[in-house]
Design a protein around this motif. Structure first.
Motif, PDB file in Angstrom:
ATOM      1  N   TRP A 168     -62.136  34.926  19.771  1.00  0.00           N
ATOM      2  CA  TRP A 168     -63.430  34.081  20.315  1.00  0.00           C
ATOM      3  C   TRP A 168     -64.220  34.990  21.115  1.00  0.00           C
ATOM      4  O   TRP A 168     -63.796  36.004  21.601  1.00  0.00           O
ATOM      5  CB  TRP A 168     -63.186  33.035  21.192  1.00  0.00           C
ATOM      6  N   ARG A 170     -67.741  35.084  23.653  1.00  0.00           N
ATOM      7  CA  ARG A 170     -68.950  34.340  24.401  1.00  0.00           C
ATOM      8  C   ARG A 170     -69.916  35.594  24.270  1.00  0.00           C
ATOM      9  O   ARG A 170     -70.137  36.619  25.189  1.00  0.00           O
ATOM     10  CB  ARG A 170     -68.514  34.230  25.871  1.00  0.00           C
ATOM     11  N   ASN A 171     -71.193  35.367  23.548  1.00  0.00           N
ATOM     12  CA  ASN A 171     -72.006  36.532  23.255  1.00  0.00           C
ATOM     13  C   ASN A 171     -71.248  37.541  22.736  1.00  0.00           C
ATOM     14  O   ASN A 171     -70.638  37.406  21.714  1.00  0.00           O
ATOM     15  CB  ASN A 171     -72.892  36.583  24.362  1.00  0.00           C
ATOM     16  N   LYS A 173     -68.893  39.315  24.630  1.00  0.00           N
ATOM     17  CA  LYS A 173     -67.532  39.404  25.269  1.00  0.00           C
ATOM     18  C   LYS A 173     -66.682  38.450  24.745  1.00  0.00           C
ATOM     19  O   LYS A 173     -66.651  37.220  24.693  1.00  0.00           O
ATOM     20  CB  LYS A 173     -67.787  38.986  26.850  1.00  0.00           C
ATOM     21  N   GLU A 174     -65.212  39.164  24.596  1.00  0.00           N
ATOM     22  CA  GLU A 174     -64.258  38.498  24.178  1.00  0.00           C
ATOM     23  C   GLU A 174     -63.687  37.694  25.168  1.00  0.00           C
ATOM     24  O   GLU A 174     -63.426  38.146  26.098  1.00  0.00           O
ATOM     25  CB  GLU A 174     -63.116  39.320  23.403  1.00  0.00           C
ATOM     26  N   VAL A 175     -63.410  36.455  24.714  1.00  0.00           N
ATOM     27  CA  VAL A 175     -62.518  35.580  25.658  1.00  0.00           C
ATOM     28  C   VAL A 175     -61.186  34.925  24.757  1.00  0.00           C
ATOM     29  O   VAL A 175     -61.322  34.889  23.763  1.00  0.00           O
ATOM     30  CB  VAL A 175     -63.541  34.187  25.872  1.00  0.00           C
ATOM     31  N   LEU A 196     -63.979  24.606  27.611  1.00  0.00           N
ATOM     32  CA  LEU A 196     -65.174  25.015  28.354  1.00  0.00           C
ATOM     33  C   LEU A 196     -65.269  23.924  29.280  1.00  0.00           C
ATOM     34  O   LEU A 196     -65.208  22.723  29.048  1.00  0.00           O
ATOM     35  CB  LEU A 196     -66.126  25.351  27.534  1.00  0.00           C
ATOM     36  N   VAL A 198     -68.823  23.181  31.027  1.00  0.00           N
ATOM     37  CA  VAL A 198     -69.935  23.733  30.648  1.00  0.00           C
ATOM     38  C   VAL A 198     -70.823  23.747  32.204  1.00  0.00           C
ATOM     39  O   VAL A 198     -70.817  22.858  32.856  1.00  0.00           O
ATOM     40  CB  VAL A 198     -70.723  23.453  29.624  1.00  0.00           C
ATOM     41  N   ASP A 202     -74.235  28.240  30.512  1.00  0.00           N
ATOM     42  CA  ASP A 202     -73.972  28.155  29.326  1.00  0.00           C
ATOM     43  C   ASP A 202     -75.321  27.767  28.198  1.00  0.00           C
ATOM     44  O   ASP A 202     -74.765  27.920  27.131  1.00  0.00           O
ATOM     45  CB  ASP A 202     -72.645  27.326  29.060  1.00  0.00           C
ATOM     46  N   VAL A 205     -76.064  29.950  25.156  1.00  0.00           N
ATOM     47  CA  VAL A 205     -74.894  31.044  24.729  1.00  0.00           C
ATOM     48  C   VAL A 205     -74.272  30.756  23.400  1.00  0.00           C
ATOM     49  O   VAL A 205     -73.997  29.672  23.132  1.00  0.00           O
ATOM     50  CB  VAL A 205     -73.856  30.879  26.009  1.00  0.00           C
ATOM     51  N   TYR A 207     -71.335  31.156  20.968  1.00  0.00           N
ATOM     52  CA  TYR A 207     -69.824  31.362  20.932  1.00  0.00           C
ATOM     53  C   TYR A 207     -69.298  31.383  19.338  1.00  0.00           C
ATOM     54  O   TYR A 207     -69.695  30.594  18.589  1.00  0.00           O
ATOM     55  CB  TYR A 207     -68.942  30.081  21.404  1.00  0.00           C
ATOM     56  N   THR A 224     -70.695  30.893  14.174  1.00  0.00           N
ATOM     57  CA  THR A 224     -71.137  30.914  15.405  1.00  0.00           C
ATOM     58  C   THR A 224     -71.798  29.710  15.613  1.00  0.00           C
ATOM     59  O   THR A 224     -72.518  29.157  14.951  1.00  0.00           O
ATOM     60  CB  THR A 224     -72.149  32.106  15.563  1.00  0.00           C
TER      61      THR A 224
END
Length: 400
Positions: A168, A170-171, A173-175, A196, A198, A202, A205, A207, A224
């Motif tokens: 996953w 977020r933009n 950055k890996e989460v 999440l 929210v 968010d 954003v 994902y 996405t």
């Protein structure tokens, strides 16, 4: 003559048989140290697999490829199984190479190359077929979401072999998500969940769920989804002047951010409608004063709202007299100068007083030391010190 001819023919026949047996024995001895050489093959589902069998030395002994079900595919250059996907690539006394196109998962298994010597020599090659994962899907997205909602996004991909890995983002950055793997026949179904809570940050954003797999080394699959989050507005007032003065131009801007957008905004002064719309111009989110005067003093409020709530901000306006600001500036300069002089004088006095006290303390100690040198005991030393101190005072008076 007939009997003689028959005898000669019989002798030639026996001779030929003996030659063939001897030749056969020579082949066996020549091939007794030879084994077919093969390699395991890995191919992506839908691709083409090449199976090669080689022998370093061979005297025209036949090579054969057979599938995991022990069905002969090719015997030398002769095709034995009716399958249009299987083709001959190369056939010689030292090599037999075949190809299998449009490979499926059912083609996976152990393939056998046989060298027909006495005894027969074999080698086995394992064909591994990689299952290509399907494009992932993201489920569970609410459009739009409301600030404060709890949402679980689930990414699913099927058909992978071995099991794919889901990541996953977020933009950019890996989460981290929670992964789950389930077998479906020869392939795997993989899903990953992301929980999440929210908020307004968010909104907008992206994902992204990305599939990592050995079969997708050059073209990873991903999906996405962009979150839309609705939230109540927040308001802030920006002013164009730090010290508003009479006659100046002033602009107040009401910055309101919310989703849905809180349009229009409402301006009030001291809790009521704006009194003078000739000099106060309202244009959307902006309140403009063309020429300030003392009557404009007051508390100005900007209020914005949407269906999720309302918010407001206040700005207290005090219009200064330019002449008074100049006088105040002179007074401040004068006061600052006086304070500086007082601080300087105080420091000088402290320095002079310190030097005076240090000098007298040294004189006292010197006189006391002289009395102690001339006295036979402590009492006499004190009396002598006092006497010396008195003489010192007399000397001082004399010199004065």
């Amino acid at each position: 003559m007939n009997r003689m001819s028959r005898l000669i023919l019989t002798l030639y026949t026996i001779h030929g048989i003996l030659l063939k047996v001897m030749a056969s024995k020579g082949r066996v001895q020549g091939a007794s140290g030879q084994y077919p050489l093969v390699q395991n093959v890995t191919v992506t589902q839908g691709g083409t697999a090449n199976l090669t069998c080689r022998v370093e030395y061979n005297d025209n002994t036949s090579l054969q490829w057979s599938n995991p079900a022990q069905q002969t595919l090719f015997f030398g250059d002769k095709k034995a199984l009716r399958d249009n996907r299987i083709e001959l690539v190369r056939a010689s006394s030292s090599e037999l190479t075949i190809s299998i196109s449009d490979v499926s998962l059912s083609d996976e298994g152990m393939y056998t190359c046989s060298l027909f010597t006495m005894p027969v020599r074999t080698a086995k090659a394992y064909l591994t077929v990689l299952g290509v994962p399907e494009k992932p899907e993201i489920n569970g997205l609410k459009k739009p979401a409301v600030e404060g909602d709890y949402i679980t996004l689930t990414c699913i991909t099927q058909g992978s072999k071995p099991a794919a890995d889901l990541r996953w983002f977020r933009n950019e950055k890996e989460v981290k998500g929670a992964k789950e793997v389930n077998a479906e026949g020869k392939t795997f179904k993989v899903q990953s969940s992301l929980q999440l809570h929210v908020d307004r940050n968010d909104d907008g954003v992206a994902y992204t769920c990305r599939v990592d797999h050995v079969a997708l080394a050059l073209a990873p699959q991903q999906a996405t989804e962009v979150l839309e989050v609705q939230y109540a507005p927040r308001v802030e007032i920006i002013h164009s002047l730090e010290v508003p003065q009479e006659g100046q131009y002033l602009k107040l801007e009401c910055l309101s951010k919310g989703n849905p957008s809180p349009d229009p905004v409402m301006w009030t002064k001291d809790g009521v409608e704006l009194p003078d719309l000739d000099r106060m111009i309202v244009d959307g989110r902006e309140l403009t004063f063309t020429s300030l005067n003392k009557t404009d003093n007051g508390t100005y409020r900007c209020e914005a709202s949407n269906h999720l709530g309302r918010s407001s901000a206040e700005y207290v306006l005090y219009v200064y007299d330019p002449n008074a600001l100049g006088q105040h500036g002179t007074d401040h300069a004068l006061i600052g100068g006086v304070v500086a002089v007082v601080v300087f004088v105080t420091l000088c006095l402290i320095i002079v007083l310190g030097r005076y006290l240090a000098r007298h303390k040294g004189t006292y100690l010197t006189n006391e030391a002289k009395g102690a040198d001339d006295a036979p005991d402590a009492d006499t030393a004190i009396i002598n010190a006092e006497g010396n101190h008195a003489h010192a005072e007399e000397k001082k008076e004399y010199f004065i």
